[in-house]
Design an enzyme around this catalytic site. Structure first.
Site, PDB file in Angstrom:
ATOM      1  N   ASP A   7      59.705  79.117  60.208  1.00 10.02           N
ATOM      2  CA  ASP A   7      61.013  80.046  60.699  1.00 10.02           C
ATOM      3  C   ASP A   7      61.574  81.191  60.128  1.00 10.02           C
ATOM      4  O   ASP A   7      61.486  81.969  59.081  1.00 10.02           O
ATOM      5  CB  ASP A   7      62.127  78.977  60.917  1.00 10.02           C
ATOM      6  N   LEU A   8      61.711  82.522  60.836  1.00 14.27           N
ATOM      7  CA  LEU A   8      62.254  83.710  60.356  1.00 14.27           C
ATOM      8  C   LEU A   8      63.536  83.624  60.313  1.00 14.27           C
ATOM      9  O   LEU A   8      63.912  83.365  58.743  1.00 14.27           O
ATOM     10  CB  LEU A   8      62.491  84.406  61.402  1.00 14.27           C
ATOM     11  N   ASP A   9      64.800  83.526  61.011  1.00 12.64           N
ATOM     12  CA  ASP A   9      66.023  83.375  60.676  1.00 12.64           C
ATOM     13  C   ASP A   9      67.040  82.413  60.324  1.00 12.64           C
ATOM     14  O   ASP A   9      66.730  81.139  61.072  1.00 12.64           O
ATOM     15  CB  ASP A   9      66.734  83.829  62.388  1.00 12.64           C
ATOM     16  N   THR A  15      69.922  86.331  58.779  1.00 18.82           N
ATOM     17  CA  THR A  15      70.263  87.121  59.959  1.00 18.82           C
ATOM     18  C   THR A  15      70.807  86.116  60.890  1.00 18.82           C
ATOM     19  O   THR A  15      71.788  86.885  61.620  1.00 18.82           O
ATOM     20  CB  THR A  15      69.125  87.435  61.026  1.00 18.82           C
ATOM     21  N   LYS A  43      71.723  77.195  65.850  1.00 15.01           N
ATOM     22  CA  LYS A  43      70.863  78.249  64.698  1.00 15.01           C
ATOM     23  C   LYS A  43      69.386  77.656  65.892  1.00 15.01           C
ATOM     24  O   LYS A  43      69.234  76.198  65.789  1.00 15.01           O
ATOM     25  CB  LYS A  43      70.828  77.787  63.544  1.00 15.01           C
ATOM     26  N   SER A 112      59.421  80.814  65.696  1.00 17.10           N
ATOM     27  CA  SER A 112      60.498  81.616  65.363  1.00 17.10           C
ATOM     28  C   SER A 112      60.925  81.873  67.313  1.00 17.10           C
ATOM     29  O   SER A 112      60.219  82.145  67.890  1.00 17.10           O
ATOM     30  CB  SER A 112      60.742  83.141  64.886  1.00 17.10           C
ATOM     31  N   ALA A 113      61.889  81.488  67.793  1.00 14.97           N
ATOM     32  CA  ALA A 113      62.397  81.822  68.691  1.00 14.97           C
ATOM     33  C   ALA A 113      63.203  82.772  69.723  1.00 14.97           C
ATOM     34  O   ALA A 113      62.901  83.770  70.467  1.00 14.97           O
ATOM     35  CB  ALA A 113      63.904  81.476  68.621  1.00 14.97           C
ATOM     36  N   LYS A 143      63.364  75.333  70.646  1.00 18.12           N
ATOM     37  CA  LYS A 143      63.361  74.442  69.598  1.00 18.12           C
ATOM     38  C   LYS A 143      64.688  73.461  70.698  1.00 18.12           C
ATOM     39  O   LYS A 143      65.420  73.605  70.786  1.00 18.12           O
ATOM     40  CB  LYS A 143      63.212  74.934  68.299  1.00 18.12           C
ATOM     41  N   GLU A 167      62.102  75.474  57.829  1.00 17.97           N
ATOM     42  CA  GLU A 167      62.799  75.439  59.591  1.00 17.97           C
ATOM     43  C   GLU A 167      64.799  75.025  58.754  1.00 17.97           C
ATOM     44  O   GLU A 167      64.193  74.766  57.557  1.00 17.97           O
ATOM     45  CB  GLU A 167      62.803  74.490  60.249  1.00 17.97           C
ATOM     46  N   ASP A 168      65.706  76.082  58.432  1.00 15.10           N
ATOM     47  CA  ASP A 168      66.746  75.842  58.481  1.00 15.10           C
ATOM     48  C   ASP A 168      67.464  75.692  59.681  1.00 15.10           C
ATOM     49  O   ASP A 168      68.411  75.312  59.047  1.00 15.10           O
ATOM     50  CB  ASP A 168      67.670  77.565  57.731  1.00 15.10           C
TER      51      ASP A 168
HETATM   52  C1  BG6 Z   1      66.598  82.044  66.117  1.00 12.15           C
HETATM   53  C2  BG6 Z   1      68.157  82.305  65.892  1.00 12.15           C
HETATM   54  O1  BG6 Z   1      66.052  82.131  65.170  1.00 12.15           O
HETATM   55  O2  BG6 Z   1      66.433  83.215  67.492  1.00 12.15           O
HETATM   56  C3  BG6 Z   1      68.998  82.004  66.873  1.00 12.15           C
HETATM   57  O3  BG6 Z   1      68.125  80.883  65.080  1.00 12.15           O
HETATM   58  C4  BG6 Z   1      68.684  83.119  67.883  1.00 12.15           C
HETATM   59  O4  BG6 Z   1      69.982  82.303  66.377  1.00 12.15           O
HETATM   60  C5  BG6 Z   1      67.516  83.096  68.155  1.00 12.15           C
HETATM   61  O5  BG6 Z   1      69.414  83.180  69.141  1.00 12.15           O
HETATM   62  C6  BG6 Z   1      66.832  84.463  69.306  1.00 12.15           C
HETATM   63  O6  BG6 Z   1      66.986  85.185  68.455  1.00 12.15           O
HETATM   64  P1  BG6 Z   1      66.479  86.640  69.389  1.00 12.15           P
HETATM   65  O7  BG6 Z   1      66.751  87.883  68.426  1.00 12.15           O
HETATM   66  O8  BG6 Z   1      65.689  87.290  70.700  1.00 12.15           O
HETATM   67  O9  BG6 Z   1      68.197  86.809  70.327  1.00 12.15           O
HETATM   68 MG    MG Z   2      66.126  79.747  61.649  1.00  9.49          MG
END
Ligand code: BG6
Ligand code: MG
Length: 216
Positions: A7-9, A15, A43, A112-113, A143, A167-168
């Site tokens: 996962d990224l964030d 972030t 998240k 990542s989302a 997710k 994942e967090d």
């Molecule tokens: C997820 C984050 O990785 O991405 C969420 O945990 C975030 O908080 C989602 O809303 C979407 O991200 P973005 O950058 O497309 O707005």
């Molecule tokens: Mg995350």
């Protein structure tokens, strides 16, 4: 050999604090005060689904155009906040694991989302570590739906059972488990209790465990 999917964030870079600031401002525009515990539930889920939750909590109804306007505002603010973000914000332990994957030729994907994932990896100089980047621009379902991880596994030509997800978010752990993957939770043990392993930080994962996870 297994594959790793990150996962990224909240796993690679913190972030979450910037997303929180940007969402709080959006909430304030309809007199809703987003709490830290509500933010936990945002998240791992997509931008559009996050706004829908905020509107539900704030008991506010908007039409599609108004929602699109808020989504654009949120992202513009978020992009401003991360503008100065650099390599020093890569979370502890990340580079050790990524260097390990490179040295041992372990297939690596991002799952990542976020629709900003490519941009963020580029900013952090991390793109070369990834064989595949699956992000919010490639999937239809947020997710806990496993789509993002299953697509990562497919791109890495690795069976789901041979993928290890970092994942967090509880939504991400649920996604990894429903994909049939091994789930490593990074963060609050209560929040991530369904993970196969839980750590406070990726720094806690030693070489012996890394080799075991990678099945090498
Ligand atoms: C997820 C984050 O990785 O991405 C969420 O945990 C975030 O908080 C989602 O809303 C979407 O991200 P973005 O950058 O497309 O707005
Ligand atoms: Mg995350």
């Amino acid at each position: 050999m297994n594959a790793f999917i990150f996962d990224l964030d909240g796993v690679i870079v913190d972030t979450a604090k910037y997303h929180y600031i940007a969402w709080r401002e959006i909430g304030a525009s309809f007199n809703f005060k987003l709490s830290e515990s509500q933010n936990e539930n945002l998240k791992g889920i997509s931008r559009a689904d996050s706004l829908d939750l905020l509107l539900k909590w704030g008991e506010t109804d908007l039409d599609a155009d108004q929602k699109n306007e808020l989504l654009a505002q949120k992202n513009n603010h978020y992009l401003e906040l991360i503008q100065e973000m650099g390599k020093d914000e890569i979370l502890p332990g990340v580079l050790t694991i990524l260097n390990f994957t490179q040295e041992n030729k372990i297939p690596v994907a991002l799952g990542s989302a976020s629709k900003n994932a490519q941009l963020i990896l580029k900013k952090l100089d991390l793109l070369p570590y990834f064989n595949s980047v699956v992000d919010g621009t490639h999937v239809k379902q947020s997710k806990p739906n496993p789509e993002v991880f299953l697509l990562g596994a497919q791109n890495l030509k690795t069976a789901a059972e041979s993928c290890v997800v970092f994942e967090d978010a509880s939504a991400g752990i649920a996604a990894a488990k429903s994909a049939g993957m091994t789930a490593i939770g990074v963060g609050d043990p209560e929040e991530l209790k369904d993970a196969d392993y839980i750590f406070n930080s990726l720094e806690e994962i030693n070489l012996t465990l890394l080799k075991k996870l990678a099945a090498i």
